[in-house]
Design a protein around this motif. Structure first.
Motif, mmCIF file in Angstrom:
data_model
loop_
_atom_site.group_PDB
_atom_site.id
_atom_site.type_symbol
_atom_site.label_atom_id
_atom_site.label_comp_id
_atom_site.label_asym_id
_atom_site.label_seq_id
_atom_site.Cartn_x
_atom_site.Cartn_y
_atom_site.Cartn_z
ATOM 1 N N VAL A 103 -6.177 -3.823 7.931
ATOM 2 C CA VAL A 103 -5.893 -3.531 6.522
ATOM 3 C C VAL A 103 -4.411 -3.218 6.344
ATOM 4 O O VAL A 103 -3.747 -3.772 5.464
ATOM 5 N N ALA A 104 -3.874 -2.339 7.191
ATOM 6 C CA ALA A 104 -2.453 -1.984 7.086
ATOM 7 C C ALA A 104 -1.575 -3.219 7.280
ATOM 8 O O ALA A 104 -0.621 -3.442 6.523
ATOM 9 N N GLY A 105 -1.909 -4.034 8.271
ATOM 10 C CA GLY A 105 -1.132 -5.248 8.510
ATOM 11 C C GLY A 105 -1.231 -6.250 7.373
ATOM 12 O O GLY A 105 -0.240 -6.879 6.992
ATOM 13 N N LEU A 106 -2.439 -6.387 6.817
ATOM 14 C CA LEU A 106 -2.607 -7.297 5.677
ATOM 15 C C LEU A 106 -1.776 -6.833 4.494
ATOM 16 O O LEU A 106 -1.180 -7.649 3.780
ATOM 17 N N ARG A 107 -1.733 -5.522 4.263
ATOM 18 C CA ARG A 107 -0.983 -4.991 3.132
ATOM 19 C C ARG A 107 0.501 -5.329 3.278
ATOM 20 O O ARG A 107 1.171 -5.647 2.305
ATOM 21 N N LEU A 108 0.993 -5.285 4.503
ATOM 22 C CA LEU A 108 2.391 -5.665 4.741
ATOM 23 C C LEU A 108 2.568 -7.174 4.653
ATOM 24 O O LEU A 108 3.545 -7.666 4.082
ATOM 25 N N ALA A 109 1.625 -7.927 5.206
ATOM 26 C CA ALA A 109 1.732 -9.387 5.190
ATOM 27 C C ALA A 109 1.735 -9.933 3.769
ATOM 28 O O ALA A 109 2.471 -10.878 3.463
ATOM 29 N N VAL A 110 0.927 -9.349 2.908
ATOM 30 C CA VAL A 110 0.847 -9.834 1.528
ATOM 31 C C VAL A 110 2.159 -9.585 0.792
ATOM 32 O O VAL A 110 2.533 -10.355 -0.096
ATOM 33 N N ARG A 111 2.878 -8.549 1.163
ATOM 34 C CA ARG A 111 4.158 -8.265 0.489
ATOM 35 C C ARG A 111 5.122 -9.438 0.615
ATOM 36 O O ARG A 111 5.947 -9.654 -0.264
ATOM 37 N N VAL A 112 5.022 -10.191 1.721
ATOM 38 C CA VAL A 112 5.964 -11.294 1.937
ATOM 39 C C VAL A 112 5.298 -12.664 1.894
ATOM 40 O O VAL A 112 5.983 -13.685 1.985
ATOM 41 N N ALA A 113 3.989 -12.705 1.768
ATOM 42 C CA ALA A 113 3.267 -13.983 1.788
ATOM 43 C C ALA A 113 3.551 -14.791 0.528
ATOM 44 O O ALA A 113 3.694 -14.245 -0.558
ATOM 45 N N GLU A 114 3.610 -16.082 0.706
ATOM 46 C CA GLU A 114 3.769 -16.997 -0.422
ATOM 47 C C GLU A 114 2.466 -17.143 -1.204
ATOM 48 O O GLU A 114 2.472 -17.439 -2.374
ATOM 49 N N GLY A 115 1.373 -16.966 -0.511
ATOM 50 C CA GLY A 115 0.057 -17.119 -1.121
ATOM 51 C C GLY A 115 -0.997 -16.549 -0.204
ATOM 52 O O GLY A 115 -0.684 -15.851 0.762
ATOM 53 N N PRO A 116 -2.254 -16.883 -0.448
ATOM 54 C CA PRO A 116 -3.346 -16.267 0.312
ATOM 55 C C PRO A 116 -3.637 -16.927 1.667
ATOM 56 O O PRO A 116 -4.482 -16.435 2.410
ATOM 57 N N GLU A 117 -2.941 -18.011 2.021
ATOM 58 C CA GLU A 117 -3.310 -18.764 3.216
ATOM 59 C C GLU A 117 -3.150 -17.964 4.506
ATOM 60 O O GLU A 117 -4.068 -17.907 5.330
ATOM 61 N N ARG A 118 -1.986 -17.349 4.710
ATOM 62 C CA ARG A 118 -1.765 -16.593 5.949
ATOM 63 C C ARG A 118 -2.706 -15.398 6.039
ATOM 64 O O ARG A 118 -3.346 -15.197 7.077
ATOM 65 N N PRO A 119 -2.811 -14.574 4.992
ATOM 66 C CA PRO A 119 -3.792 -13.473 5.070
ATOM 67 C C PRO A 119 -5.216 -13.969 5.343
ATOM 68 O O PRO A 119 -5.963 -13.327 6.081
ATOM 69 N N ALA A 120 -5.588 -15.127 4.784
ATOM 70 C CA ALA A 120 -6.929 -15.675 5.016
ATOM 71 C C ALA A 120 -7.115 -16.028 6.489
ATOM 72 O O ALA A 120 -8.189 -15.782 7.062
ATOM 73 N N ARG A 121 -6.075 -16.572 7.119
ATOM 74 C CA ARG A 121 -6.158 -16.894 8.549
ATOM 75 C C ARG A 121 -6.308 -15.629 9.382
ATOM 76 O O ARG A 121 -7.058 -15.600 10.366
ATOM 77 N N ILE A 122 -5.607 -14.577 8.992
ATOM 78 C CA ILE A 122 -5.723 -13.296 9.705
ATOM 79 C C ILE A 122 -7.149 -12.770 9.591
ATOM 80 O O ILE A 122 -7.752 -12.350 10.593
ATOM 81 N N ILE A 123 -7.699 -12.811 8.391
ATOM 82 C CA ILE A 123 -9.075 -12.331 8.182
ATOM 83 C C ILE A 123 -10.052 -13.149 9.002
ATOM 84 O O ILE A 123 -10.950 -12.596 9.660
ATOM 85 N N ASP A 124 -9.905 -14.473 8.989
ATOM 86 C CA ASP A 124 -10.788 -15.337 9.784
ATOM 87 C C ASP A 124 -10.752 -14.940 11.255
ATOM 88 O O ASP A 124 -11.795 -14.803 11.903
ATOM 89 N N ALA A 125 -9.545 -14.733 11.787
ATOM 90 C CA ALA A 125 -9.403 -14.401 13.200
ATOM 91 C C ALA A 125 -10.032 -13.041 13.525
ATOM 92 O O ALA A 125 -10.707 -12.896 14.551
ATOM 93 N N VAL A 126 -9.841 -12.081 12.651
ATOM 94 C CA VAL A 126 -10.396 -10.749 12.896
ATOM 95 C C VAL A 126 -11.928 -10.790 12.847
ATOM 96 O O VAL A 126 -12.598 -10.252 13.739
ATOM 97 N N CYS A 151 0.845 -1.190 0.000
ATOM 98 C CA CYS A 151 0.000 0.000 0.000
ATOM 99 C C CYS A 151 0.882 1.242 0.000
ATOM 100 O O CYS A 151 1.746 1.397 0.867
ATOM 101 N N MET A 152 0.669 2.116 -0.953
ATOM 102 C CA MET A 152 1.470 3.339 -1.031
ATOM 103 C C MET A 152 1.301 4.180 0.233
ATOM 104 O O MET A 152 2.266 4.775 0.715
ATOM 105 N N ALA A 153 0.097 4.240 0.799
ATOM 106 C CA ALA A 153 -0.120 5.021 2.021
ATOM 107 C C ALA A 153 0.622 4.403 3.203
ATOM 108 O O ALA A 153 1.261 5.116 3.990
ATOM 109 N N VAL A 154 0.550 3.088 3.345
ATOM 110 C CA VAL A 154 1.266 2.408 4.429
ATOM 111 C C VAL A 154 2.771 2.566 4.225
ATOM 112 O O VAL A 154 3.505 2.858 5.178
ATOM 113 N N ASN A 155 3.224 2.401 2.988
ATOM 114 C CA ASN A 155 4.648 2.575 2.703
ATOM 115 C C ASN A 155 5.093 3.995 3.044
ATOM 116 O O ASN A 155 6.174 4.200 3.606
#
Length: 192
Positions: free
Chosen positions: A165-188, A104-108
């Protein structure tokens, strides 16, 4: 007699946004902008005044464009928790689709220049507040519908969702795929 502009300023702002998004404000040189926009330095400064002024316009453009993806998901019909999930998933999908994983340009920008640059800080804070306000409205709807406990602080939940949202934007930058972000969304969503 004045010469007509040789470029479209709106297109130039879009191109500059891409450069700033990829490289960050501090690492972007005027020459980078001249090269990307295909114009001379004189035209760059005549049209925009400075690298700083062009950056501000580019950050505003980014804010408008990126917010629309999330806001559209929040405005769709359906239960509040479903809409909140869709909004978070839209962020992840958008970022995973970016082959450069620029985040995310704003987060960056927040990580790069906030607190040392008042204008950038203000732009980033307004972007975050706009999204947080949209989250708050959906949370309140969810509370009225009985999906979300009325005992929960809607401002706090909205802030948590914006922070997610800010954390997801950072997590996706290093994620191998959608699994970890999906777990974060589920927990939230489960925490609501």
């Amino acid at each position: 007699m004045t010469r007509p502009k040789q470029f479209d300023p709106d297109v130039a702002v879009e191109q500059a946004m891409e450069v700033f998004w990829r490289k960050g404000y501090a690492s972007t040189t005027p020459q980078d902008l001249v090269d990307a926009l295909g114009i001379g330095k004189g035209s760059l400064y005549n049209a925009f005044g400075s690298k700083r002024a062009l950056f501000e316009r580019a950050l505003r453009r980014y804010r408008e464009r990126q917010a629309s993806v999330l806001l559209r998901a929040l405005e769709e019909p359906g239960p509040a928790k479903v809409r909140l999930r869709r909004a978070l998933e839209a962020v992840v999908r958008t970022d995973l689709a970016d082959p450069d994983r620029r985040g995310c340009m704003a987060v960056n920008t927040a990580a790069e220049v906030v607190r040392t640059d008042e204008v950038a800080t203000d732009l980033v804070l307004r972007a975050f507040a706009h999204i947080e306000s949209a989250f708050r409205a959906v949370v309140v709807e969810g509370q009225r519908a009985g999906e979300i406990s009325p005992e929960r602080d809607p401002d706090g939940l909205a802030a948590m969702l914006q922070n997610t949202v800010a954390g997801l934007r950072l997590a996706v930058r290093v994620a191998e795929g959608p699994e970890r972000p999906a777990r974060i969304i589920d927990a939230v969503i489960d925490s609501l």
